[in-house]
Design a protein around this motif. Structure first.
Motif, short mmCIF file in Angstrom:
data_model
loop_
_atom_site.label_atom_id
_atom_site.label_comp_id
_atom_site.label_asym_id
_atom_site.label_seq_id
_atom_site.Cartn_x
_atom_site.Cartn_y
_atom_site.Cartn_z
N ALA A 38 2.64 1.51 -3.31
CA ALA A 38 1.74 1.90 -4.41
C ALA A 38 1.44 3.39 -4.38
O ALA A 38 1.30 4.02 -5.43
CB ALA A 38 0.43 1.11 -4.32
N LEU A 39 1.35 3.98 -3.18
CA LEU A 39 1.04 5.40 -3.06
C LEU A 39 2.27 6.28 -3.24
O LEU A 39 2.16 7.47 -3.54
CB LEU A 39 0.39 5.69 -1.71
N GLN B 36 -9.68 -2.44 -6.54
CA GLN B 36 -10.09 -3.77 -6.10
C GLN B 36 -11.52 -4.10 -6.52
O GLN B 36 -11.87 -5.27 -6.70
CB GLN B 36 -9.97 -3.89 -4.57
N PRO C 83 -0.92 7.06 -7.62
CA PRO C 83 -0.69 5.68 -7.16
C PRO C 83 -0.49 4.69 -8.31
O PRO C 83 -0.99 4.89 -9.42
CB PRO C 83 -1.96 5.36 -6.38
N ASP C 84 0.23 3.64 -7.99
CA ASP C 84 0.37 2.49 -8.88
C ASP C 84 -0.89 1.64 -8.67
O ASP C 84 -0.99 0.89 -7.72
CB ASP C 84 1.63 1.72 -8.52
N LEU C 85 -1.84 1.77 -9.57
CA LEU C 85 -3.15 1.15 -9.37
C LEU C 85 -3.09 -0.37 -9.44
O LEU C 85 -3.84 -1.06 -8.75
CB LEU C 85 -4.15 1.70 -10.39
N LEU D 176 0.83 -1.20 0.00
CA LEU D 176 0.00 0.00 0.00
C LEU D 176 0.87 1.25 0.00
O LEU D 176 0.66 2.18 -0.80
CB LEU D 176 -0.92 -0.03 1.22
N VAL E 157 -3.97 -4.98 -2.58
CA VAL E 157 -4.24 -4.76 -1.15
C VAL E 157 -5.66 -5.24 -0.83
O VAL E 157 -6.61 -4.91 -1.55
CB VAL E 157 -4.09 -3.26 -0.79
N GLU F 112 -10.26 5.49 -9.47
CA GLU F 112 -10.41 6.60 -8.52
C GLU F 112 -11.85 7.07 -8.57
O GLU F 112 -12.35 7.45 -9.63
CB GLU F 112 -9.47 7.76 -8.82
N LEU G 85 -1.86 -1.33 -6.11
CA LEU G 85 -2.89 -1.01 -5.13
C LEU G 85 -4.00 -2.05 -5.13
O LEU G 85 -4.59 -2.36 -4.09
CB LEU G 85 -3.47 0.38 -5.44
N ILE H 260 -9.09 2.55 -0.74
CA ILE H 260 -8.07 3.25 0.01
C ILE H 260 -8.45 4.73 0.06
O ILE H 260 -8.55 5.39 -0.99
CB ILE H 260 -6.68 3.10 -0.65
#
Length: 262
Positions: A134-135, A196, A164-166, A131, A172, A201, A169, A177
């Protein structure tokens, strides 16, 4: 073939092309789960809300393009807009029941709609390594709620700059998030990432504020707060902590009405 009315509403804004778009379908009876999921996938919006009237109240369910979710704020706000403006709901209060989140309500005051939702209960947590990676930024604090992580950062600039690296991400284990920080012109700002569940976004996330409001109310020692979600479309919210529930207020505007064949 039977046709279903479809409304697309931009929530938490008073201008089209801003806020968060949601699809709303008011049904006579529930469709099969698979059919509702297919409709949500076809709409390809963050959320599609389905409603069925029960006497004077409504049952409500929410679907992303991939899954049914426990709670969705902007699609509930959009649903209320549809019922007040297209279905002539008789009073300024709308009661909704979710089999996943219990009783919810929306009150209309002029053009403003106020959601009343249960708070999320959060606990301090350790951010998974993936996490933070990724951010690309280490939070000052991390919390875990019922379905989401909340990561707190020092400044609004931290939230605005986040890319972020989706794909990472999405590994997770969480619905989504939330990243948040004190705001420059409002009490707090946020963004919400949920690859997820098929939403890279989310433009404006009402349900995330059931987590954010208790946190920032305690941090800032105030019950009434102003908030902005810093997605590309932006969204403005008024927030209030009411014990174990929160009020989340905003406006909405219709983008389209149509019919779908199923």
């Amino acid at each position: 073939m039977p046709k279903i009315k479809l409304y697309q509403i931009d929530a938490f804004t008073d201008k089209v092309f801003r806020g968060n778009p949601a699809a709303v379908c008011v049904l006579d009876e529930w469709l099969e789960d698979e059919k509702m999921q297919n409709i949500a996938a076809e709409n390809n919006l963050a959320e599609t809300a389905f409603l069925v009237k029960r006497e004077n109240d409504y049952e409500i369910r929410w679907f992303t393009p991939l899954v049914e979710v426990d709670l969705c704020g902007h699609a509930t706000l959009a649903s209320a807009y549809v019922l007040f403006n297209f279905y002539n709901h008789a009073t300024d209060r709308l009661n909704l029941y979710s089999h996943r989140s219990g009783m919810l309500s929306v009150e209309k005051t002029g053009e403003e709609l106020t959601l009343n939702f249960p708070i999320d209960v959060i606990e301090k947590a350790e951010a998974p390594k993936a996490l933070v990676e990724a951010l690309g930024n280490t939070p000052t604090a991390t919390y875990k709620g019922k379905t989401d992580y909340l990561l707190v950062f020092a400044s609004q600039q931290d939230i605005e700059a986040m890319k972020p690296d989706l794909r990472l991400l999405a590994t997770v284990e969480a619905r989504g998030i939330i990243v948040s920080a004190p705001g420059d012109e409002v009490d707090f700002v946020s963004r919400f990432f949920a690859p997820q569940v098929g939403v890279d976004e989310d433009p404006v996330t009402g349900s995330a504020h059931t987590t954010l409001i208790p946190y920032w109310s305690d941090k800032l020692r105030k019950k009434s707060l102003t908030a902005k979600q810093l997605s590309k479309r932006h969204g403005d919210l008024k927030c209030e902590l009411l014990g174990d529930r929160v009020n989340i207020s905003g406006k909405a505007v219709a983008y389209l009405t149509g019919e779908i064949d199923v």
